[in-house]
Scaffold this motif. Structure first.
Motif, PDB file in Angstrom:
ATOM      1  N   UNK A  68     -20.339  11.768   2.691  1.00 41.97           N
ATOM      2  CA  UNK A  68     -20.821  12.627   3.462  1.00 41.97           C
ATOM      3  C   UNK A  68     -19.904  14.275   3.351  1.00 41.97           C
ATOM      4  N   UNK A  69     -19.490  14.895   2.610  1.00 43.35           N
ATOM      5  CA  UNK A  69     -19.369  16.095   3.750  1.00 43.35           C
ATOM      6  C   UNK A  69     -19.739  17.184   4.248  1.00 43.35           C
ATOM      7  N   UNK A  70     -19.844  18.720   5.052  1.00 43.16           N
ATOM      8  CA  UNK A  70     -20.820  19.871   5.108  1.00 43.16           C
ATOM      9  C   UNK A  70     -21.182  19.633   3.532  1.00 43.16           C
ATOM     10  N   UNK A  71     -20.639  20.395   2.693  1.00 44.90           N
ATOM     11  CA  UNK A  71     -21.671  21.265   1.447  1.00 44.90           C
ATOM     12  C   UNK A  71     -22.411  20.125   0.891  1.00 44.90           C
ATOM     13  N   UNK A  72     -22.096  18.460   0.768  1.00 44.98           N
ATOM     14  CA  UNK A  72     -23.727  18.199   0.602  1.00 44.98           C
ATOM     15  C   UNK A  72     -24.491  17.878   1.645  1.00 44.98           C
ATOM     16  N   UNK A  73     -23.480  17.918   2.906  1.00 46.95           N
ATOM     17  CA  UNK A  73     -25.011  17.543   4.159  1.00 46.95           C
ATOM     18  C   UNK A  73     -26.016  18.599   3.471  1.00 46.95           C
ATOM     19  N   UNK A  74     -25.064  20.216   3.682  1.00 47.28           N
ATOM     20  CA  UNK A  74     -26.484  20.792   3.449  1.00 47.28           C
ATOM     21  C   UNK A  74     -27.206  21.121   2.405  1.00 47.28           C
ATOM     22  N   UNK A  75     -26.824  20.587   0.923  1.00 44.99           N
ATOM     23  CA  UNK A  75     -27.378  20.197   0.065  1.00 44.99           C
ATOM     24  C   UNK A  75     -28.808  19.291  -0.094  1.00 44.99           C
ATOM     25  N   UNK A  76     -28.101  18.217   0.757  1.00 45.55           N
ATOM     26  CA  UNK A  76     -29.235  17.161   1.012  1.00 45.55           C
ATOM     27  C   UNK A  76     -29.915  17.278   2.307  1.00 45.55           C
ATOM     28  N   UNK A  77     -29.806  18.184   2.486  1.00 44.17           N
ATOM     29  CA  UNK A  77     -30.937  18.402   3.497  1.00 44.17           C
ATOM     30  C   UNK A  77     -31.957  19.906   3.053  1.00 44.17           C
ATOM     31  N   UNK A  78     -31.773  20.652   2.272  1.00 43.77           N
ATOM     32  CA  UNK A  78     -32.167  21.349   1.586  1.00 43.77           C
ATOM     33  C   UNK A  78     -33.575  21.066   0.520  1.00 43.77           C
ATOM     34  N   UNK A  79     -32.092  19.843   0.145  1.00 44.88           N
ATOM     35  CA  UNK A  79     -33.435  19.038  -0.985  1.00 44.88           C
ATOM     36  C   UNK A  79     -34.016  18.252  -0.314  1.00 44.88           C
ATOM     37  N   UNK A  80     -34.123  17.618   0.960  1.00 44.79           N
ATOM     38  CA  UNK A  80     -34.818  15.958   1.249  1.00 44.79           C
ATOM     39  C   UNK A  80     -36.172  17.298   1.971  1.00 44.79           C
TER      40      UNK A  80
END
Lengths: 491, 495, 117
Positions: free
Chosen positions: B79-91
């Motif tokens: 997990x890196x910042x971009x993936x974190x952002x995407x995962x947060x929004x998705x979940x």
């Protein structure tokens, strides 16, 4: 233990007449199943031995090569033996219920006799280290498979078998001519011995002629485009279990023979360097892949569709062989393995469909997913593997093939291979869409899911497709070692 | 839930929705239990993803290698910042959408609801996989799985139109990903022997500039989910799906997986310097610009509400791709923030569109005259979402557009700046005209009474969901800090 | 090169071509099998020719004889003949079954029947 190379061929050979003598019923089937599992165990043992301690040489009847017949097992043919034995061990349990439904009661014993003979022939071609012996086993497997195909329910099975007989015999006779010519200049029939003596004779015109006859003969057996005309009918009209077995093994063994002749007997420099085989193979295979994929899209019968797709997939293997590089050969051998798994799974799934509805026409499969969900799901996963979707075995083959093409700088070939994968999407999807989204006709409302005895073999192969799409240490790993050994690259 | 090790959280984020999918399938007979399973799964997922946030902000990169498929090609998660952002929004939005879907699916009397929720959960699992992929190979796996798992959702209605839409959907996404993207991936691998996402990319100095250009273009078009023209037609085609699908998947999860991949490839596979040095992005920038403008123009001509929103999405995705293609820090920050702000804005619009369909059975813009009086809350939410997408204060959309505009200024792409401005004007026209009609026009007297004109507002569940997302649009305007920090970390700017 | 001296190979080539031509050109299934047979026979003759060495005796141990023909090709061809016989038998059996099923052994008539079917 040291007799395994011979025993795994002798066992089905001896079991064949026994099966014929047994009364029609379950007994011949049980015998065949037991034999096929025994052979599988021996094939596993052989591969483990070869990987551990190097090639095995077995002297038939105690006569030392090159005078006696030698069975020589190295990484490549141990791997192919395992493929043949493995598919055999999965298909025979399936054949029980399937053949009971499709083949007249009075022919049951003979069916298993023929099945065992085909099995013997295929194993023999793979195991032997003697090129004439190879021809003999080739004919054993071919003759028995002609008869097996003729057992199909449709009367067109007869004409298909006849056509295959004519084409197959011409191919085998070409092979025999090649063998004779080689013998006339080298005085040996042992493959290892031939490989030693041929480099000194490369200039001889007889050797060139022999090469041409051998390659043409094998190409007929391998159903290389445009010599594939026998294949679609043969696969379509054969009994279900036979289609699955032959589609998954017979042409693969022909690919093995091609690899053996090109790389072991003649050597890569001669086969692909001095002889103009590389452009011929590449051009024919590329045209073949494109044309037969398109033809597959237009088929109305699912078995026939798969048959055309087989020709296309064999084209991929031929392309891998034509590269003549370690990566290309690895791709071809991996695809031999993976394609056996996917075509086995697909044909078995169709066998389960035929068992329930008595037809494999795509139109007749409308809405089947509602009543036979597990069968159709198996077909779908096998189809995804055929397309080369990630996490299935087919993806691994495709990855290696495209890597091999790019390694040569042939990006146009990579593009063509990817586009033909899209054709595969279309023809697989065509079946799935009908089975999944069409309404089930009223007349089929009482169709039930295939029995467990059919589903288990299907799902074993489906699971193998997924497993070898994720863990490739075995499949691609062994293939890479075989390729390195063939090309004389230090592993 | 605090005790979860970040490394375990990675695979749990994928496995939990899958377990949820199984749970949904098993409890399909009891709709209330089934919906409860979906919601509980969503909450559990969010509680797994959120604790990763501080870990990422602290600069840690948890990594997990699952299995090595091919030599040097592991299936690995990180997990890196971009993936974190995407995962947060998705979940986060999955929970909101689930609440909405309960109201919508019941209100609309949809069939096969169990299959719907099951596939939905699988699609979320794939989305999490895309977000947490550690290398391009893993990402490709989840990318393809996402395509396949959303197909049953697109064809949910089972009608001829749905099947046709499904065919376009699958056809474009599969063919672009196989012919372009897979080719690019294998080509990259055969050049570099490495597909890991890493700072500065995998390419050394020896790859010729023209090849970088070819590969980058193959990726840009191959990631069909980013809907770069001319491969955008799958998105309008996917609008045959039920509205919750359009809302979450075709405004958030699937399309954002596309632009996310573009950003990821740009930043971590090629590296900003490699791209600008090779000049690989120049002509693609204008493709993205053309996509923004043309899609906006097409959107104006669409009378069908969902089709108009779909083209608006194509246009907005162009913004994010543009941000990635500019290959500057500001561009990446703007693009990443636009993933979030557009997600909240567009999902609100789709929620409203679905609510209108459920409550009033209206699908065309021209039928909406006077509906504002009957459904004030729905249209208020629609207005907020529209304003946020246009980029007006005090709504979140302003920030991402702001950074994108700054990025074009910084690189002196005046034409692109112009495109951004013109497109915003077009946004005003085609989005704001909808609530205007609803509020200020009166229903035509000749309207046929089709039996649906007596109802009032949309179901409560739908209103709740809309309220939440439109509120988020406002909150993100006043508190963009956390979002900005996360986006800035992608390009190495630590707060 | 002595063209006539290789007369046996000319015969082989003639038989080979005649056989192949028959297989390809004839529509009668039995005639095709016959052609196939001729084609195979030509190969047998070729093998046996390889084994013969000018002026040599048959490979039977005898006092005073030093030059023998090579017996191996004969043995090989014995196997090949068996294969050939089996092929012919199977082919003819298939023809019988085809005639039972279609009532004809002419290729074109069979095709036209299948097309109607």
């Amino acid at each position: 233990m040291e007799h395994f190379p011979a025993l795994m061929i002798v066992l089905p050979l001896l079991a064949a007449p026994v099966a014929a003598a047994l009364p029609n019923g379950r007994l011949p089937w049980l015998l065949t199943t037991a034999v096929s599992w025994g052979v599988l165990a021996m094939a596993c043992f052989l591969l483990a031995t070869v990987l551990g301690t190097g090639p095995i040489s077995y002297e038939m009847g105690g006569w030392a090569p090159p005078w006696g017949i030698e069975f020589r097992i190295d990484t490549l043919n141990a791997f192919v033996l395992l493929i043949v034995a493995g598919i055999g061990a999965v298909v025979t349990p399936f054949a029980g219920p399937s053949a009971r439904a499709e083949i007249p009661q009075r022919l049951q014993s003979l069916f298993y006799c023929l099945f065992l003979l085909t099995y013997t022939g295929l194993l023999g071609i793979t195991a032997t280290g003697d090129i004439f012996n190879m021809f003999v086993f080739l004919e054993i497997s071919s003759l028995s498979s002609y008869a097996l195909i003729a057992l199909g329910r449709d009367r067109r099975a007869l004409t298909a078998a006849y056509q295959y007989l004519i084409m197959g015999t011409i191919g085998a006779t070409f092979f025999l001519i090649g063998v004779g010519l080689l013998y006339s200049v080298t005085g040996t029939l042992n493959i290892a011995d031939l490989a030693e003596r041929l480099p000194a004779l490369e200039e001889a015109r007889v050797v060139h002629t022999a090469f041409a006859f051998l390659v043409a003969g094998i190409a007929l057996k391998l159903a290389l485009f445009p010599l594939h005309l026998w294949l679609p009918n043969a696969y379509t009209y054969a009994p279900s279990a036979v289609s699955a077995f032959i589609a998954a093994t017979a042409t693969k063994v022909a690919v093995y023979v091609m690899i053996r002749v090109l790389f072991t007997v003649f050597g890569v420099e001669f086969s692909l360097g001095e002889m103009p085989l590389q452009p011929i193979l590449v051009v024919l295979s590329v045209i073949g892949v494109v044309v037969t994929s398109l033809m597959a899209i237009n088929q109305l019968d699912a078995k026939r569709l798969l048959a055309y797709s087989s020709v296309a997939q064999l084209g991929y293997m031929a392309i891998g062989i034509a590269f003549g590089t370690t990566l290309g050969l690895t791709a071809a051998i991996t695809h031999v393995f993976n394609h056996a798994l996917m075509k086995g799974a697909l044909f078995l799934a169709l066998g389960a469909v035929a068992y329930r509805i008595g037809s494999t026409r795509i139109h007749d499969m409308a809405g089947l997913a509602k009543v036979m969900p597990w069968t159709i799901l198996a077909f779908a996963i096998g189809g995804l593997s055929l397309v080369g979707v990630p996490l299935t075995a087919g993806f691994i083959s495709k990855w290696y093939l495209i890597s091999a093409a790019l390694e040569q700088g042939w990006w146009w070939l990579a593009v063509i291979m990817l586009i033909t994968s899209l054709f595969a999407v279309m023809y697989v999807w065509k079946v799935i869409e009908v089975a999944w989204f069409r309404d089930l006709p009223e007349s089929r409302a009482d169709v039930r899911e295939a029995p467990l005895s059919l589903l288990v073999p299907v799902w074993v192969l489906v699971a193998a497709n997924v497993w070898f799409g994720i863990d490739t240490r075995f499949s691609a790993g062994v293939a890479a070692r075989a390729a390195e050994a063939l090309l004389g690259v230090a592993p | 839930m605090m005790g979860i090790d970040p490394v375990n959280a990675l695979w749990l984020a994928i496995v939990v929705p899958l377990i949820g999918a199984i749970g949904v399938a098993l409890t399909g007979r009891w709709p209330n239990v089934r919906e409860a399973v979906t919601l509980v799964t969503g909450v559990v997922l969010l509680s797994i993803v959120v604790p990763l946030w501080p870990v990422v902000m602290a600069g840690d990169v948890p990594r997990l290698v699952l299995i090595e498929t091919l030599p040097g090609l592991p299936i690995a998660l990180s997990v890196e910042p971009l993936g974190m952002l995407f995962a947060l929004i998705g979940s986060l939005l999955w929970i909101v959408t689930s609440v909405y879907a309960i109201g919508y699916m019941r209100g609309h009397h949809e069939k096969n609801q169990t299959r719907f929720y099951t596939c939905f959960a699988i699609a979320i699992a794939c989305t999490m996989g895309v977000a947490f992929s550690d290398n391009m190979f893993t990402l490709f796996l989840f990318y393809e799985a996402l395509t396949v798992s959303t197909y049953p959702l697109v064809t949910h209605a089972g009608t001829e139109a749905a099947k046709k839409g499904g065919r376009v959907y699958l056809g474009i996404l599969i063919s672009t990903s196989i012919v372009f993207q897979l080719l690019a991936i294998i080509w990259t691998y055969s050049l570099t022997g490495n597909l890991d996402f890493q700072e500065g990319g995998v390419f050394g100095g020896e790859t010729p500039a023209w090849l970088i250009g070819v590969l980058y273009a193959l990726f840009a078009f191959g990631i069909g989910k980013a809907a770069l023209m001319p491969f955008h037609r799958w998105l309008p085609a996917a609008m045959v799906a039920p509205t919750p699908v359009s809302a979450l998947l075709h405004a958030v999860a699937v399309v954002k997986a596309g632009v996310f991949t573009v950003l990821k490839v740009t930043v971590y596979l090629f590296g900003l310097d490699t791209i600008t040095a090779a000049g690989a992005n120049e002509w693609l920038l204008y493709v993205a610009g053309a996509t923004i403008l043309l899609a906006s123009l097409v959107a104006m001509t669409k009378d069908n509400l969902k089709a108009r929103l779909a083209y608006s999405t194509v246009s907005q995705l162009g913004y994010i791709v543009l941000g990635a293609l500019l290959a500057t820090q500001l561009g990446i920050i703007g693009g990443a923030m636009h993933i979030a702000t557009h997600a909240f804005g567009k999902i609100t619009l789709f929620f409203a569109a679905g609510a209108i369909m459920v409550a009033a059975h209206k699908t065309e813009v021209s039928q909406l005259d006077g509906l504002g009086k009957r459904m004030p809350w729905t249209f208020a939410a629609f207005t907020i979402g529209a304003l946020s997408i246009i980029g007006l204060p005090p709504f979140a959309g302003l920030w991402s557009k702001w950074y994108l505009a700054l990025a074009t200024l910084e690189t002196q792409h005046w034409v692109l700046l112009g495109i951004l401005m013109v497109s915003s004007l077009l946004n005003i026209f085609y989005l704001l005209s909808i609530p205007m009609r609803a509020f200020f026009r009166t229903a035509a007297a000749t309207a046929v009474d089709d039996g649906h004109d007596h109802g009032g507002e949309a179901p409560v569940a739908c209103l709740l969901a809309m309220g939440f997302t439109s509120l988020a649009c406002i909150v993100l305007f006043f508190y963009p800090g956390p979002l900005y920090d996360l986006a800035a970390m992608i390009v190495g700017v630590t707060p | 090169m002595d063209v006539l001296g290789h007369y046996n190979y000319w015969i082989v080539i003639f038989l080979m071509m005649a056989g192949l031509y028959t297989v390809i050109s004839r529509g009668n299934l039995v005639k095709k099998i016959a052609g196939l047979n001729i084609f195979q026979t030509s190969v047998f003759i070729m093998f046996i020719s390889f084994g013969y060495i000018s002026g040599s005796a048959p490979p039977i141990l005898e006092d005073g004889v030093t030059l023998y023909s090579n017996p191996l090709p004969h043995v090989l061809i014995l196997t090949a003949i068996v294969v050939g016989v089996a092929t012919t038998a199977l082919g003819l059996a298939l023809v019988v079954r085809i005639r039972e099923a279609y009532g004809t052994i002419e290729e074109e008539e069979i095709h036209s029947q299948d097309r109607d079917f």
